[in-house]
Design an enzyme around this catalytic site. Structure first.
Site, mmCIF file in Angstrom:
data_model
loop_
_atom_site.group_PDB
_atom_site.id
_atom_site.type_symbol
_atom_site.label_atom_id
_atom_site.label_comp_id
_atom_site.label_asym_id
_atom_site.label_seq_id
_atom_site.Cartn_x
_atom_site.Cartn_y
_atom_site.Cartn_z
ATOM 1 N N LYS A 243 0.847 -1.186 0.000
ATOM 2 C CA LYS A 243 0.000 0.000 0.000
ATOM 3 C C LYS A 243 0.889 1.245 0.000
ATOM 4 C CE LYS A 243 -4.364 1.499 2.033
ATOM 5 N NZ LYS A 243 -5.449 1.069 2.944
ATOM 6 N N GLU A 369 -28.656 -14.860 -1.639
ATOM 7 C CA GLU A 369 -29.421 -13.768 -2.231
ATOM 8 C C GLU A 369 -28.556 -12.593 -2.661
ATOM 9 O OE1 GLU A 369 -32.040 -16.251 0.315
ATOM 10 O OE2 GLU A 369 -30.150 -15.195 0.709
ATOM 11 N N PHE A 394 -36.473 -12.625 2.307
ATOM 12 C CA PHE A 394 -35.044 -12.901 2.167
ATOM 13 C C PHE A 394 -34.334 -11.858 1.306
ATOM 14 C CE2 PHE A 394 -36.623 -17.467 2.705
ATOM 15 C CZ PHE A 394 -36.576 -17.361 4.079
#
Length: 631
Positions: A243, A369, A394
């Site tokens: 980084k 989902e 859901f």
């Protein structure tokens, strides 16, 4: 003419340096942003955009182009820098980063033609990339999809939902890259630079893995070539990076996440270090942007055929969830762009009807989902018309994906079945009672709620061709067919089912409560009172003018009845619509956590049955007939 490797590597190194410089300058000009997160991935971006991907910077929407999704959306400055380097827009625009008049926002959105879906809420991009890769299979294209993740977002469960689905579908046209820079926002990431941890996990999920030094340009190029050769499984390139790479005083140092260099000495020092990293060997100045391979022309898309109309008998009983399944199967036969996605409830949502007829355009995410909605985003962004469906309750698991669908404004057509207490004995964990509020809260969503088979089929077709995302709420119980098969249902409209010149109140329902309103109408009629009954099949947008007209015609008495909690549903939708005309709304809704029971028992117990509607109408009449006390 292809560039030889001896020139390619130094030329890419110089591009990576320019990408770092541009990221530093743009974030400092903005006074905010994530330059150190950009620096760690600069070499990867240079190789991807200028030696690997096939695209046209002047025509980024070309459906045959390779696609890139920046899942770690906070590194947006380097995405913008790469497209500017490629010639998509003038580099000077980079200095408008994060300004209110600029489309170069803090995290990418499809306001930009080269961004397919909004990212920045971590764990989203890889799910969308799965859908984009599935779309290539749908249209028979050889375009490849690349998605770059941060190592910190690898803690997100949705990443692993996507890993599972991509592996199950053998998406060898999908290449992920994880920027393993070991530092998150508030400290070290979960596994830091332990590359074995990453490799074990991705391998266990069925991905081909390649571990590299993410700052070694030759290794990066070799990894992408290996990914292209890999068959039968997706590839994850695991790049060990630093980084802040390139600027000594931030390299690998904690505490620099989301901090721009201060203009003046700090920025000047960073730029001076980066400027020294340009390579001046022969061939290093070759213009790679001019040599980006272009995709072929778009393949023709067959024009949609007319959709077979509903074919029901008045009075027959059918659940709207079943009519939904019938409708998407008909729609899929008529339009090759239509696809269906499921979360292992296809035999309850009746999306199995689509699978039976069109298995090649049916995508199973199993009980996941988030990736179902995320993949639908990716499919919609590339021209498909996706219908993901599951139990409405859901979908709350995918609320963040629904939010990003709204921000992306892509044409996902979500369907939630088994809504409300009318599902009966399964109990409150299965009862969606907040779904309308969730979808109505998103400004770009259209919300539809059919009450019978005809309206369900017609609204599914309307949803398919309506711009932007749509939510369709379907019900478990069978309900009577009350509309003729040729009835139309324009989005933003409503249906007045009962009316007269002497109506004392207007009762507004949707879905199952339309039938409670009709029962109440009959009961009140028998006692000498008449009410107007409205089917509010379009919950967002609503027909304000028709609602105000109904209020005026019925002495301002408006009653809403809904199989939903009181907050955010039909009552609020109607109240917002009529408030500026001076009307208030009496709301019948579910006002406590429900329990198991038979549907009729539950409607009665929780205040949304016909009896409660009758009682409310009578109470309003009595209240207004009582003499007013003098003061």
């Amino acid at each position: 003419m292809p560039v030889d490797r001896a020139s390619l590597i130094p030329a890419l190194t110089n591009i990576a340096t320019r990408l770092r410089i541009d990221s530093a300058k743009s974030t400092s000009e903005a006074g905010s942003g994530h330059p150190t997160s950009c620096f760690s991935m600069a070499d990867l971006m240079a190789a991807l955009f200028f030696a690997e991907m096939r695209f046209d910077p002047k025509d980024p929407h070309n459906p045959e182009s390779d696609r890139f999704v920046l899942s770690k959306g906070h590194a947006a400055p380097i995405l913008y820098a790469a497209w500017a380097e490629a010639g998509a827009f003038d580099r000077s625009e980079l200095l408008t980063l994060r300004q209110i008049g600029s489309d170069l926002e803090g995290h990418p959105t499809p306001r930009l033609p080269f961004v397919d879906v909004a990212t920045g809420s971590l764990g989203q991009g890889i799910c969308a990339a799965v859908g984009i890769a599935l779309n290539a299979r749908r249209i028979g294209s050889d375009y490849r999809t690349y998605v770059l993740l941060g190592d910190g977002e690898s803690a997100e469960g949705s990443v692993w939902e996507a890993a599972d689905m991509a592996s199950m579908d053998s998406l060898d046209n999908l290449c992920g890259i994880t920027d393993v820079n070991a530092l998150g926002q508030s400290g070290p990431t979960m596994w830091q630079h332990d590359m074995d941890q990453f490799e074990r996990r991705w391998s266990a999920f069925g991905w081909h893995t390649i571990v590299i030094d993410g700052h070694n340009m030759a290794a990066i190029l070799d990894a992408f070539a290996e990914a292209r050769r890999t068959r039968g499984q997706p590839t994850m390139v695991l790049a060990r990076t630093i980084k802040g790479k390139g600027v000594s005083f931030v390299e690998g140092k904690d505490g620099w996440h989301g901090k721009a260099f201060k203009k003046g000495e700090e920025l000047d020092r960073a730029l001076a270090e980066l400027e020294k990293q340009f390579v001046h060997t022969p061939g290093a100045d070759v213009d790679l942007a001019r040599q980006i391979p272009k995709p072929g022309p778009p393949r023709p898309v067959p024009a949609p055929k007319p959709v077979e109309p509903p074919a029901y008998t008045l009075g027959a009983e059918v659940a709207t969830r079943e009519a939904y399944g019938t409708a998407i199967a008909k729609l899929g036969e008529a339009d090759v762009r239509v696809v269906a996605l499921d979360a292992d409830v296809k035999n309850s949502t009746f999306s199995e009807k689509f699978k039976k007829e069109l298995p090649d355009r049916f995508y199973e995410s199993f009980i996941a989902e988030q990736v179902m909605v995320g993949a639908a985003m990716g499919l919609a962004a590339r021209g498909a018309i996706p219908f993901p469906s599951t139990f409405a309750c859901f979908l709350t698991r995918a609320a963040d994906f629904i939010r990003m669908t709204a921000i992306s404004n892509v044409g996902v057509k979500l369907a939630g079945s088994h809504a409300g207490i009318s599902i009966g004995e399964d109990g409150p964990s299965q009862m969606a009672l907040e779904d309308l509020a969730m979808f109505r809260a998103e400004p770009t969503f259209t919300v539809l709620y059919p009450c019978d088979g005809v309206s369900a089929e017609r609204l599914v077709v309307a949803a398919a061709y309506h711009a932007g995302p749509v939510y369709i709420r379907t019900s478990r119980p069978k309900t009577a067919i009350i509309y003729s098969n040729d009835e139309t249902f324009p989005i933003g409209g409503l249906k007045v089912l009962r009316s007269s010149g002497r109506d004392v109140a207007t009762v507004i329902g949707a879905g199952v409560t339309v039938f409670e309103a009709l029962k109440a109408y009959e009961q009140l009629k028998a006692s000498g009172s008449s009410v107007r009954v409205i089917d509010l099949y379009s919950v967002a947008p609503v027909d304000r003018n028709a609602l105000v007209d109904a209020a005026r015609a019925t002495s301002g008495r408006l009653i809403t009845v809904e199989d939903h909690y009181a907050a955010g549903g039909i009552g609020d939708a109607v109240a917002e619509a009529v408030a500026d005309a001076g009307f208030t709304v009496h709301r019948l809704a579910v006002r406590e956590i429900p329990r198991s029971g038979k549907p009729d028992e539950l409607l009665e117990r929780f205040g949304i049955s016909a009896a409660h509607i009758v009682k409310t109408v009578q109470s309003l009449m009595k209240l207004e007939l009582q003499p007013q006390k003098s003061t």
